[in-house]
Design a protein around this motif. Sequence first.
Motif, mmCIF file in Angstrom:
data_model
loop_
_atom_site.group_PDB
_atom_site.id
_atom_site.type_symbol
_atom_site.label_atom_id
_atom_site.label_comp_id
_atom_site.label_asym_id
_atom_site.label_seq_id
_atom_site.Cartn_x
_atom_site.Cartn_y
_atom_site.Cartn_z
ATOM 1 N N SER A 350 0.670 -1.136 -0.149
ATOM 2 C CA SER A 350 0.002 -0.141 0.166
ATOM 3 C C SER A 350 0.976 1.271 -0.108
ATOM 4 O O SER A 350 0.444 2.344 -0.574
ATOM 5 C CB SER A 350 -1.004 -0.177 1.197
ATOM 6 N N GLN A 351 2.048 1.151 0.749
ATOM 7 C CA GLN A 351 3.197 2.445 0.657
ATOM 8 C C GLN A 351 3.652 2.488 -0.952
ATOM 9 O O GLN A 351 3.642 3.806 -1.410
ATOM 10 C CB GLN A 351 4.222 2.116 1.523
ATOM 11 N N GLN A 352 3.765 1.609 -1.657
ATOM 12 C CA GLN A 352 4.046 1.568 -2.906
ATOM 13 C C GLN A 352 3.107 2.335 -3.910
ATOM 14 O O GLN A 352 3.337 3.059 -4.760
ATOM 15 C CB GLN A 352 4.717 0.248 -3.435
ATOM 16 N N ALA A 353 1.989 1.622 -3.476
ATOM 17 C CA ALA A 353 0.805 2.116 -4.443
ATOM 18 C C ALA A 353 0.600 3.734 -4.020
ATOM 19 O O ALA A 353 0.133 4.603 -4.910
ATOM 20 C CB ALA A 353 -0.718 1.581 -3.986
ATOM 21 N N ALA A 354 0.871 4.084 -2.817
ATOM 22 C CA ALA A 354 0.866 5.609 -2.487
ATOM 23 C C ALA A 354 1.826 6.487 -3.238
ATOM 24 O O ALA A 354 1.606 7.581 -3.506
ATOM 25 C CB ALA A 354 0.835 5.604 -0.970
ATOM 26 N N LEU A 355 2.844 5.764 -3.129
ATOM 27 C CA LEU A 355 4.203 6.650 -3.955
ATOM 28 C C LEU A 355 3.664 6.787 -5.354
ATOM 29 O O LEU A 355 3.831 7.810 -6.120
ATOM 30 C CB LEU A 355 5.173 5.350 -3.917
ATOM 31 N N GLY A 373 2.862 2.974 8.903
ATOM 32 C CA GLY A 373 3.871 3.672 7.858
ATOM 33 C C GLY A 373 3.533 4.866 7.249
ATOM 34 O O GLY A 373 4.462 5.096 6.237
ATOM 35 N N LYS A 374 2.808 5.768 7.602
ATOM 36 C CA LYS A 374 2.582 6.977 7.047
ATOM 37 C C LYS A 374 4.167 7.643 7.090
ATOM 38 O O LYS A 374 4.349 8.579 6.126
ATOM 39 C CB LYS A 374 1.439 7.820 7.841
ATOM 40 N N THR A 375 4.660 7.709 8.160
ATOM 41 C CA THR A 375 5.836 8.379 8.335
ATOM 42 C C THR A 375 7.057 7.917 7.532
ATOM 43 O O THR A 375 7.641 8.645 6.739
ATOM 44 C CB THR A 375 6.347 8.403 9.679
ATOM 45 N N THR A 376 6.762 6.562 7.185
ATOM 46 C CA THR A 376 8.242 5.823 6.506
ATOM 47 C C THR A 376 7.899 6.197 4.952
ATOM 48 O O THR A 376 8.804 6.503 4.276
ATOM 49 C CB THR A 376 8.039 4.488 6.748
ATOM 50 N N PHE A 377 6.535 6.139 4.605
ATOM 51 C CA PHE A 377 6.460 6.428 3.276
ATOM 52 C C PHE A 377 6.651 8.082 2.971
ATOM 53 O O PHE A 377 7.173 8.454 1.923
ATOM 54 C CB PHE A 377 4.597 6.415 3.080
ATOM 55 N N LEU A 378 6.256 8.859 3.912
ATOM 56 C CA LEU A 378 6.749 10.146 3.774
ATOM 57 C C LEU A 378 8.330 10.624 3.521
ATOM 58 O O LEU A 378 8.719 11.118 2.715
ATOM 59 C CB LEU A 378 6.146 10.979 4.779
ATOM 60 N N ARG A 379 8.810 9.953 4.630
ATOM 61 C CA ARG A 379 10.387 10.076 4.595
ATOM 62 C C ARG A 379 11.083 9.653 3.121
ATOM 63 O O ARG A 379 11.654 10.278 2.559
ATOM 64 C CB ARG A 379 10.904 9.323 5.756
ATOM 65 N N THR A 380 10.282 8.625 2.814
ATOM 66 C CA THR A 380 10.980 7.913 1.417
ATOM 67 C C THR A 380 10.570 8.651 0.353
ATOM 68 O O THR A 380 11.684 9.198 -0.553
ATOM 69 C CB THR A 380 10.194 6.478 1.317
#
Length: 756
Positions: A350-355, A373-380
Amino acid sequence: MKKGWFSKGSATSFSGRSPVAASLPSPESLSGLIERVTFFSEETGFCVLKVKVAGRRDLVPVVGSLPSVAAGEWVTARGRWVREREHGLQFRAESLRTSPPTTVEGIERYLGSGMVKGIGPVYAKKLVERFGEKILEIIEKESARLEEVDGIGPTRRGRIKEAWNEQKAVREIMLFLHSHGVGTSRALRIYKTYGPEAVETVRAQPYRLAREIPGIGFQTADQIAQRVGIASDSLDRACAGLAHLLLEATESGHCALPLPLLLEGAEKLLELPEARLREALGRSAAQGELVLEEREGETWAFLPYLQRAEQRIAERIASLLSAPPGYPPIDWTKALAWAQERTGKALSASQQAALQRARESRMLVVTGGPGVGKTTFLRTLLLILAAKGVRLLLCAPTGRAAKRLAEATGREAKTIHRLLEVQPGTGRFARDEHRPLECDLLVVDECSMVDIPLFAHLLRALPREAGLLVVGDADQLPSVGPGMVLRDLIGSGVVPVAELTEVFRQAAGSRIIATAHRMRQGLLPERSHGEESDFYFVLREEPERIAEVVVEMVRSRIPKKFGLDPLRDIQVLCPMNRGSLGVFALNARLQEELNPLRPGEGEIERFGWRFRRRDKVLQTKNNYQKEVFNGDIGEVVGIDAEEQLVRVRFEGREVGYEFGELDDLAPAYAVTIHKSQGSEFPAVVVPLAMQQYLLLQRNLVYTALTRARRLAVLVGQWRALAAAIQNDRIERRFSRLLPRLRKACGLRETSSLVKE
C-alpha cells in the motif's frame, strides 16, 4: 453561555439565611480601613474583608459585594452583625462603598497591595516616606517627581504612570459592569480591546461584547443592553442574536445553519416573532454580517468568512487537480531502491501504491491508522524529491505535531501559523496569493485537526505550480474549529486518496496499536492477563474510585513502574470538562497532589483556577500577540505580584500574562481529548464511565489511545468502553464543502449537505 452574577436572588444572598425578615435587627453602619482582602471574586463581586474600625481592637470581618477592592481603601458598609457557627461574628453588608485612602497608613497599604503594577510593598514604603499623603496626587498629576525616589528612573516611572491610568480605567469598567449586574472579571480584557473609551463603547454598542470579548456571551451583553435602554424588539438586538447563533454554531463545528434551524433558535433566544427576525435577516444580509445561500430549494445562513473559505478551498483544489505534478524526470524504480537503502526500510504494497499516486497527482491525501507507516512513506518520498532539487515545506497544526513531523522526517517542520507568518496583534497572515510560500511541494500532517478557515488560508499561500500532500487519520476526532476538511476531501470522490493498510511487524507488537486497530473495526480490546504491556484497562466501577485510581496512577504507580515524570511525561485525557471525572475536577485534585503550594511561595486565583509556579498549563485560544496557540502546553516559571504578571515557558520560550489575561490559560494536568489532538505523550491515562455517556464515541477513545507513545492506561467501567466503541456515529456538522468540491471538479452537486 454565562449568566450575569446578579441574577434573581443573588443580591440578598448574604442575608438569606435568616428565616424571618421581621426578626432581623435594624441595619447598622460601619466604616474603617481595609487591612486585608481575604477573598474577592471578580465573577460575582463577593468579598470577605478584614477592616480596622475605630474603637475596636480586633479586625472586623466584613462580607459583601463590590466591583473591585484593594487593601488600604476606606470602606463604608451598611448591614447587620451575624454570628456564624464556622466563622464567628461578622458584619454582613447589604451595601458597600469604597473610597481612596487618605491616611499615610492606608495609602502605603493600598500602593503595596499590588493594585498598581510596578509598586510593591518596598516601593510603596519609599514613596509614602518621600511624599506622604500627597503621593496619589503626585502619581496622577506630577509623575516626573517619582524619580526623586531612589530606584525609580524614567522607565519605572513611565510604567507606574501607565499602570495607574490603566487601573483607573479598568476600575471604571468594573463599576459600570457591576452596576449592570455583570461580573467584572473581563474588565482588563474589555479595556485592552476598546481602550479609554471602553465604557462609552459598551454603553452604546453592548452587543459588541458578545462578538469581541472571549468569555462574555450574548446573554450577558443582552442584560447590559436592556439596562441601558435598548428595546427587546429592536433590530440591533435581533441582528446581534442571529450573529450570535451563527458564531455559536461555529464553536460546535458547523460552517452554516439551515435557515429554518437558525430562525427556530432565534425565536427561542430572543422571544421575537418570525416576521421581526426575517426583517433582521434582511438587514444583516444587506450589511454583509451574514450571507444567505440558496441551493436545491434550501436556504443556508453563513458567516461571510466561512462561505468564502469553502469557496476558495473548492476552487483551489479544482485548480490543483487540473494538471499533473511538475517534478523533474525521475527514474522511480532506481530512486525507490536508493531511498530504501538509505532508510533501511522497504515499502509495503500500500505504501508503494501511495508512492505511485504521488508521482501522478499534484494533490494527494494519505491516510491510515497507527503503525501503518505513514511516516516511512513520507520520509521515502521526501528523500527522493529532495535529491532531485524539489523544494519542500512541511507543516502541522500544532507545535507538538510539527516537532514530531520534524523528528520523523529529519526535515524542518513548522506550525501552519508560523509557516504562513501570522502577524502578532492582527492574526493576519503575511503569506497569501500575493506573497506565496516558496516550495514545489507542501506537506500538511495531522490534517484531521485542520479547520476550514485555516485550510483556506493555506491554499491561498500555495504557489500556483506547487503540489499538495495531505496526511492524516480520518478516524480521529474532527477539528475543534468549523468543518471536517479531511473527511470531506476523502469523501468527495474527486481528490486522490491513498490508504495505508499493513501494520508493520514492529508496530504490531504494541498493544496500543493493536487495540487502536481493533477499535477502528468496532472491536473491544483483548483482555490482558497481567503480562507486561504498553496498554492496560484498569476496571473500577464507582466514579469516585475511578478518580482516585487516575490520581494514584499519575502520582506514583506509573512513575515507579516505568520511570516517567508525573508532570512532564504523563497526561490525563478526559472525554469532557464537567463532572467528577472531568477536566475541572481532576485538575484540582492533580494540582494538589503533584504541585502543592509550598511555604513562602504565592499563588494567584483568577477565572476559577489557582496558578502556581511549576504548574503545567494549557493555552485555550489562539493569541497572535503572544504567538501561542490553542492546545500549546507550557509550565508556569514565575508569578510576580508586583508586576501582576505570570510567566509561562512554552517550548523554551517565555511568555508573560497579566493577571487579567489568565482566562487564556487553564491547568493542564488533565485536558480534554479534543485539546490533545496533534500531540503525543509518553503516557496517557483516560477515565471512562457511563456518566460521560453523551460524549462516548469510538473516534474519541481512539484519538485518546493514539496520543500515547509508550503507555496507555484506561481506568473505569468496561461497559463505558463498550458503549464508546459501539458508537461510531460521526459528529454531525453542517457544511457545503463536499458539494462545492464535487461541483468545482465537474461532478453533479449532491443534496447531501449534512455530514452524519
